[in-house]
Motif scaffolding. Structure first.
Motif, short mmCIF file in Angstrom:
data_model
loop_
_atom_site.label_atom_id
_atom_site.label_comp_id
_atom_site.label_asym_id
_atom_site.label_seq_id
_atom_site.Cartn_x
_atom_site.Cartn_y
_atom_site.Cartn_z
N ARG A 125 5.55 -0.89 40.56
CA ARG A 125 6.69 -1.42 41.34
C ARG A 125 7.69 -0.32 41.64
O ARG A 125 8.18 -0.21 42.76
CB ARG A 125 7.34 -2.57 40.57
N TRP A 126 8.01 0.51 40.63
CA TRP A 126 8.97 1.60 40.83
C TRP A 126 8.51 2.56 41.91
O TRP A 126 9.29 2.98 42.76
CB TRP A 126 9.21 2.35 39.54
N LEU A 173 8.80 0.91 45.32
CA LEU A 173 10.21 0.84 45.73
C LEU A 173 10.75 2.20 46.16
O LEU A 173 11.64 2.29 47.00
CB LEU A 173 11.07 0.29 44.58
#
Length: 172
Positions: A4-5, A8
């Motif tokens: 996810r990081w 993003l």
């Protein structure tokens, strides 16, 4: 969370095939195989990361993480470096270019949540040595040849955690 990081932050990261399974390879009748954490198809341009790139992610305790940051993954964790080299070599057939570009290694400190990123260039020599070693193990197994042990006693710390310890040392 690391997936996810990265997404993003602007990475085009693939961790699953359209069919839902992990990206991976299988050779030698399935006796040499692996599944990669991800393939980076694009990254933020200011990073200069060439794609496609292998992505490998590990979590480590504080001591191990600090050693990896200090010495780099190839020196601190040669097993991980070998894993990435093998993955890059064998994934080239299905992800053309993955061995031309450095892998992105991510280490997450389990104790502090610090993150380490390291670009690891493809090491074709290491990939070949590890592949040759795997073939040697397969050949020895097929001919029922016992290869030399890594350790000299069954109490060696790596032997104590090996699920094959009893079988390996019973032959002596």
């Amino acid at each position: 969370m690391a997936i996810r990081w990265l997404r993003l932050a602007g990475f085009d990261l693939y961790t699953r095939k359209a069919s839902g399974g992990q990206f991976g390879f299988s050779v030698a009748g399935g006796r040499i195989q692996g599944h990669v954490d991800g393939v980076i198809n694009a990254a933020p341009s200011d990073l200069g990361l060439k794609c496609p790139s292998l992505w490998e992610c590990k979590t480590m305790n504080d001591k191990s993480w600090r050693d990896t940051v200090k010495h780099g993954v190839a020196r601190s964790k040669p097993v991980y470096a070998a894993q990435m080299a093998i993955y890059q070599a064998y994934m080239e057939a299905t992800v053309p270019g993955i061995s031309r570009n450095p892998a992105l290694f991510t280490a997450i400190n389990k104790d502090s949540q610090e993150i380490w990123f390291e670009l690891v260039p493809f090491d074709g020599g290491l990939a070949q040595r590890m592949s040759d070693r795997a073939v040697r193990v397969i050949s020895a197994s097929e001919s029922r040849e016992l290869l030399p042990r890594h350790a000299t006693t069954p109490t060696h710390f790596e032997c104590k955690f090996c699920p094959w310890q009893d079988r390996c040392w019973r032959a002596t």
